[in-house]
Design a protein around this motif. Structure first.
Motif, PDB file in Angstrom:
ATOM      1  N   ALA A 108       0.811  -1.219   0.000  1.00 11.46           N
ATOM      2  CA  ALA A 108       0.000   0.000   0.000  1.00 11.46           C
ATOM      3  C   ALA A 108       0.840   1.263   0.000  1.00 11.46           C
ATOM      4  CB  ALA A 108      -0.941  -0.002   1.203  1.00 11.46           C
ATOM      5  N   ASN A 109       1.989   1.246   0.689  1.00  8.69           N
ATOM      6  CA  ASN A 109       2.798   2.466   0.784  1.00  8.69           C
ATOM      7  C   ASN A 109       3.857   2.580  -0.304  1.00  8.69           C
ATOM      8  OD1 ASN A 109       5.095   0.978   1.574  1.00  8.69           O
ATOM      9  ND2 ASN A 109       4.656   1.221   3.747  1.00  8.69           N
ATOM     10  N   GLY A 110       3.829   1.660  -1.276  1.00 13.23           N
ATOM     11  CA  GLY A 110       4.700   1.800  -2.438  1.00 13.23           C
ATOM     12  C   GLY A 110       6.062   1.158  -2.341  1.00 13.23           C
ATOM     13  N   GLN A 111       6.307   0.343  -1.309  1.00 11.29           N
ATOM     14  CA  GLN A 111       7.579  -0.377  -1.242  1.00 11.29           C
ATOM     15  C   GLN A 111       7.644  -1.503  -2.275  1.00 11.29           C
ATOM     16  OE1 GLN A 111       7.248  -0.543   3.448  1.00 11.29           O
ATOM     17  NE2 GLN A 111       9.244  -1.283   2.825  1.00 11.29           N
ATOM     18  N   PHE A 112       6.466  -2.060  -2.606  1.00 10.63           N
ATOM     19  CA  PHE A 112       6.368  -3.131  -3.582  1.00 10.63           C
ATOM     20  C   PHE A 112       5.221  -2.846  -4.540  1.00 10.63           C
ATOM     21  CE2 PHE A 112       8.288  -4.982   0.182  1.00 10.63           C
ATOM     22  CZ  PHE A 112       9.369  -5.676  -0.348  1.00 10.63           C
ATOM     23  N   ASP A 113       5.313  -3.416  -5.734  1.00  7.75           N
ATOM     24  CA  ASP A 113       4.249  -3.251  -6.715  1.00  7.75           C
ATOM     25  C   ASP A 113       3.071  -4.171  -6.439  1.00  7.75           C
ATOM     26  OD1 ASP A 113       5.595  -1.365  -8.587  1.00  7.75           O
ATOM     27  OD2 ASP A 113       7.001  -3.023  -8.830  1.00  7.75           O
ATOM     28  N   VAL A 114       3.343  -5.342  -5.863  1.00  6.70           N
ATOM     29  CA  VAL A 114       2.296  -6.350  -5.688  1.00  6.70           C
ATOM     30  C   VAL A 114       2.668  -7.285  -4.543  1.00  6.70           C
ATOM     31  CG1 VAL A 114       3.354  -7.869  -7.397  1.00  6.70           C
ATOM     32  CG2 VAL A 114       0.931  -8.126  -6.920  1.00  6.70           C
ATOM     33  N   GLY A 115       1.653  -7.849  -3.886  1.00  6.42           N
ATOM     34  CA  GLY A 115       1.849  -8.874  -2.880  1.00  6.42           C
ATOM     35  C   GLY A 115       1.344 -10.199  -3.419  1.00  6.42           C
ATOM     36  N   VAL A 116       2.184 -11.229  -3.362  1.00  8.21           N
ATOM     37  CA  VAL A 116       1.831 -12.550  -3.894  1.00  8.21           C
ATOM     38  C   VAL A 116       2.157 -13.583  -2.829  1.00  8.21           C
ATOM     39  CG1 VAL A 116       2.291 -14.251  -5.699  1.00  8.21           C
ATOM     40  CG2 VAL A 116       2.308 -11.808  -6.259  1.00  8.21           C
ATOM     41  N   ALA A 117       1.126 -14.084  -2.141  1.00  7.69           N
ATOM     42  CA  ALA A 117       1.358 -15.045  -1.065  1.00  7.69           C
ATOM     43  C   ALA A 117       0.063 -15.753  -0.690  1.00  7.69           C
ATOM     44  CB  ALA A 117       1.949 -14.330   0.156  1.00  7.69           C
ATOM     45  N   ALA A 118      -0.724 -16.171  -1.687  1.00  4.75           N
ATOM     46  CA  ALA A 118      -2.031 -16.796  -1.430  1.00  4.75           C
ATOM     47  C   ALA A 118      -2.825 -15.952  -0.441  1.00  4.75           C
ATOM     48  CB  ALA A 118      -1.862 -18.222  -0.929  1.00  4.75           C
ATOM     49  N   ILE A 119      -2.946 -14.664  -0.720  1.00  6.48           N
ATOM     50  CA  ILE A 119      -3.554 -13.691   0.197  1.00  6.48           C
ATOM     51  C   ILE A 119      -5.066 -13.698   0.018  1.00  6.48           C
ATOM     52  CG2 ILE A 119      -3.598 -11.297   0.937  1.00  6.48           C
ATOM     53  CD1 ILE A 119      -0.839 -11.015  -0.512  1.00  6.48           C
ATOM     54  N   GLY A 120      -5.787 -14.093   1.059  1.00 10.63           N
ATOM     55  CA  GLY A 120      -7.234 -14.115   0.989  1.00 10.63           C
ATOM     56  C   GLY A 120      -7.828 -12.718   0.827  1.00 10.63           C
ATOM     57  N   ILE A 121      -8.789 -12.588  -0.064  1.00  6.76           N
ATOM     58  CA  ILE A 121      -9.446 -11.305  -0.322  1.00  6.76           C
ATOM     59  C   ILE A 121     -10.574 -11.112   0.690  1.00  6.76           C
ATOM     60  CG2 ILE A 121     -10.701  -9.921  -2.020  1.00  6.76           C
ATOM     61  CD1 ILE A 121      -9.418 -11.702  -4.198  1.00  6.76           C
ATOM     62  N   ALA A 137      -9.140 -20.989  -3.407  1.00  3.34           N
ATOM     63  CA  ALA A 137      -9.959 -20.911  -2.197  1.00  3.34           C
ATOM     64  C   ALA A 137     -10.122 -22.293  -1.581  1.00  3.34           C
ATOM     65  CB  ALA A 137     -11.335 -20.329  -2.525  1.00  3.34           C
ATOM     66  N   GLY A 138     -10.419 -22.379  -0.277  1.00  2.15           N
ATOM     67  CA  GLY A 138     -10.575 -23.708   0.295  1.00  2.15           C
ATOM     68  C   GLY A 138     -10.620 -23.903   1.794  1.00  2.15           C
ATOM     69  N   TYR A 139      -9.623 -24.558   2.412  1.00  2.00           N
ATOM     70  CA  TYR A 139      -9.684 -25.013   3.801  1.00  2.00           C
ATOM     71  C   TYR A 139      -8.620 -24.391   4.698  1.00  2.00           C
ATOM     72  CZ  TYR A 139     -12.979 -28.819   2.913  1.00  2.00           C
ATOM     73  OH  TYR A 139     -14.093 -29.547   2.600  1.00  2.00           O
ATOM     74  N   LEU A 140      -8.963 -24.281   5.985  1.00  2.00           N
ATOM     75  CA  LEU A 140      -8.044 -23.917   7.048  1.00  2.00           C
ATOM     76  C   LEU A 140      -7.902 -25.138   7.964  1.00  2.00           C
ATOM     77  CD1 LEU A 140      -9.660 -20.463   7.990  1.00  2.00           C
ATOM     78  CD2 LEU A 140      -7.972 -20.937   6.203  1.00  2.00           C
ATOM     79  N   THR A 141      -6.747 -25.284   8.610  1.00  3.82           N
ATOM     80  CA  THR A 141      -6.477 -26.504   9.386  1.00  3.82           C
ATOM     81  C   THR A 141      -5.856 -26.190  10.742  1.00  3.82           C
ATOM     82  OG1 THR A 141      -6.198 -27.919   7.448  1.00  3.82           O
ATOM     83  CG2 THR A 141      -5.075 -28.603   9.439  1.00  3.82           C
ATOM     84  N   VAL A 142      -6.364 -26.874  11.769  1.00  3.23           N
ATOM     85  CA  VAL A 142      -5.730 -26.869  13.083  1.00  3.23           C
ATOM     86  C   VAL A 142      -4.842 -28.104  13.145  1.00  3.23           C
ATOM     87  CG1 VAL A 142      -6.070 -27.074  15.573  1.00  3.23           C
ATOM     88  CG2 VAL A 142      -7.629 -25.655  14.208  1.00  3.23           C
ATOM     89  N   MET A 143      -3.537 -27.889  13.333  1.00  2.00           N
ATOM     90  CA  MET A 143      -2.554 -28.982  13.348  1.00  2.00           C
ATOM     91  C   MET A 143      -2.000 -29.157  14.753  1.00  2.00           C
ATOM     92  SD  MET A 143       0.739 -29.582  10.949  1.00  2.00           S
ATOM     93  CE  MET A 143      -0.170 -30.830  10.022  1.00  2.00           C
ATOM     94  N   SER A 144      -1.897 -30.428  15.174  1.00  2.00           N
ATOM     95  CA  SER A 144      -1.407 -30.708  16.522  1.00  2.00           C
ATOM     96  C   SER A 144      -0.646 -32.032  16.523  1.00  2.00           C
ATOM     97  CB  SER A 144      -2.577 -30.782  17.507  1.00  2.00           C
ATOM     98  OG  SER A 144      -3.397 -31.910  17.209  1.00  2.00           O
ATOM     99  N   PRO A 226     -13.842 -25.450   6.436  1.00  2.00           N
ATOM    100  CA  PRO A 226     -14.064 -24.835   5.121  1.00  2.00           C
ATOM    101  C   PRO A 226     -13.978 -23.313   5.200  1.00  2.00           C
ATOM    102  CG  PRO A 226     -15.756 -26.463   5.614  1.00  2.00           C
ATOM    103  CD  PRO A 226     -15.011 -26.220   6.891  1.00  2.00           C
ATOM    104  N   SER A 227     -13.368 -22.713   4.179  1.00  2.00           N
ATOM    105  CA  SER A 227     -13.259 -21.246   4.105  1.00  2.00           C
ATOM    106  C   SER A 227     -13.281 -20.825   2.649  1.00  2.00           C
ATOM    107  CB  SER A 227     -11.972 -20.758   4.775  1.00  2.00           C
ATOM    108  OG  SER A 227     -11.840 -19.362   4.665  1.00  2.00           O
ATOM    109  N   PHE A 228     -14.457 -20.863   2.034  1.00  2.00           N
ATOM    110  CA  PHE A 228     -14.580 -20.589   0.610  1.00  2.00           C
ATOM    111  C   PHE A 228     -14.944 -19.125   0.304  1.00  2.00           C
ATOM    112  CE2 PHE A 228     -15.861 -25.131   1.009  1.00  2.00           C
ATOM    113  CZ  PHE A 228     -14.737 -25.667   0.410  1.00  2.00           C
ATOM    114  N   ASP A 229     -15.077 -18.299   1.332  1.00  2.00           N
ATOM    115  CA  ASP A 229     -15.560 -16.937   1.110  1.00  2.00           C
ATOM    116  C   ASP A 229     -14.439 -15.908   0.964  1.00  2.00           C
ATOM    117  OD1 ASP A 229     -14.731 -17.174   3.701  1.00  2.00           O
ATOM    118  OD2 ASP A 229     -16.397 -16.033   4.572  1.00  2.00           O
ATOM    119  N   ALA A 230     -13.184 -16.343   0.956  1.00  2.00           N
ATOM    120  CA  ALA A 230     -12.064 -15.403   0.830  1.00  2.00           C
ATOM    121  C   ALA A 230     -11.009 -15.977  -0.113  1.00  2.00           C
ATOM    122  CB  ALA A 230     -11.460 -15.095   2.192  1.00  2.00           C
ATOM    123  N   PRO A 231     -11.305 -16.050  -1.406  1.00  2.00           N
ATOM    124  CA  PRO A 231     -10.318 -16.597  -2.351  1.00  2.00           C
ATOM    125  C   PRO A 231      -9.057 -15.750  -2.375  1.00  2.00           C
ATOM    126  CG  PRO A 231     -12.049 -15.433  -3.530  1.00  2.00           C
ATOM    127  CD  PRO A 231     -12.495 -15.532  -2.104  1.00  2.00           C
TER     128      PRO A 231
END
Length: 295
Positions: A108-121, A137-144, A226-231
């Motif tokens: 946002a502040n212009g240090q980079f042109d774009v962010g690419v990291a499977a960033i949910g919208i 889009a898809g799933y979140l997981t609790v790992m233990s 399931p988390s399909f609402d933030a591709p």
């Protein structure tokens, strides 16, 4: 020479001077316009450095974006974005690792042109940056660990749960795991180390990233949510309509010609194929369960 002659000559000189100033102004205006046009032609996407895209990413979000044994960025998102960049005429793409908590602000502040990291919208993130169209889009997981006695969300009450700061998992946990103590980390590696050492009971992360840690450390997916609402989408600075339009068009082309499908099969072997990102001729119209954005 009389006074009338002097006045006439003064008037002629004044007119000539005014004309010269007007011509100079027109010339200056024309040069400025031409310069602006030339600048737009040389840098149509308003990049920090014309002809180069500076990308903020993550080094530990396998298989989306991570650094290999040579320190080079690779992964599904990296290869997809590199392909998209080439389609809009940019071959020089420079990836730089960032903590996720500060990644969107750096775009946002212009240090980079774009962010690419499977960033949910999400609506909240749209207040800081704009996004390309979604591509995952898809799933979140609790790992233990297998002996943690966690089988559903109710079992998280009173437990210490790791989250990476600024992620979808953190936002979900704050809203839904109200009886759980959240422990924030800068990245997945640090959180998984804490699980292995016993300082936290579980870590909340992306489904695909969890696969890697399961194989490496013998941990288990205790809960899949399931988390399909933030591709996921590519994040860019707000107001750069030309860049967004170009990315969207190239991303759609990568889906339609099968490039997206090929990369998905490479990086997510055996995972369900998301119907909405396939070439139109291959879409069934039925909703598909696809893999989750990492963040």
């Amino acid at each position: 020479m009389n006074i009338r002659t002097n006045l006439r000559r003064a008037a002629i000189a004044a007119v000539a001077a005014a004309s010269a100033v007007a011509l100079a102004a027109c010339a200056s205006s024309g040069a400025a316009t031409n310069g602006a046009d030339a600048g737009a032609e040389e840098n149509p996407y308003h990049l920090i450095t014309p002809g180069q895209i500076r990308v903020a990413s993550l080094g530990d979000a396998k298989p989306y974006t991570f650094t290999d044994e040579n320190g080079e960025f690779t992964g599904f998102d990296v290869e997809l974005f590199t392909d998209v960049a080439e389609r809009i005429g940019i071959d020089d793409v420079v990836f730089t690792g960032q903590d996720f908590s500060g990644l969107l602000a750096a775009v946002a502040n212009g240090q980079f042109d774009v962010g690419v990291a499977a960033i949910g919208i999400t609506d909240e993130r749209k207040q800081t940056v704009d996004f390309s169209e979604g591509y995952l889009a898809g799933y979140l997981t609790v790992m233990s660990s297998p002996d943690a006695d966690i089988a559903d969300e109710g079992d998280l009450a009173g437990k210490r749960l790791g989250v990476v700061q600024g992620t979808l998992q953190e936002a979900y946990a704050v809203k839904n795991f109200t009886d759980t103590e959240l422990v924030r980390f800068p990245d997945n590696n640090a959180a998984i180390s804490a699980v292995n050492s016993g300082s936290i009971d579980a870590h909340f992360l992306d489904y695909e990233a969890a696969k890697e840690y399961s194989a490496q450390y013998g941990l288990e997916n205790a809960i899949d949510i399931p988390s399909f609402d933030a591709p996921a989408g590519f994040a860019i600075a707000k107001g750069n309509a030309e860049f967004k339009a170009a990315l969207d068009e190239a991303l759609l082309a990568a889906m339609e010609d099968g490039t997206w499908k090929e990369l998905y099969q490479k990086w997510f072997p055996g995972s369900p194929m998301p119907d909405q990102y396939l070439p139109k001729a291959e879409q069934t119209g039925a909703p598909a369960e696809s893999e989750a954005p990492a963040q």
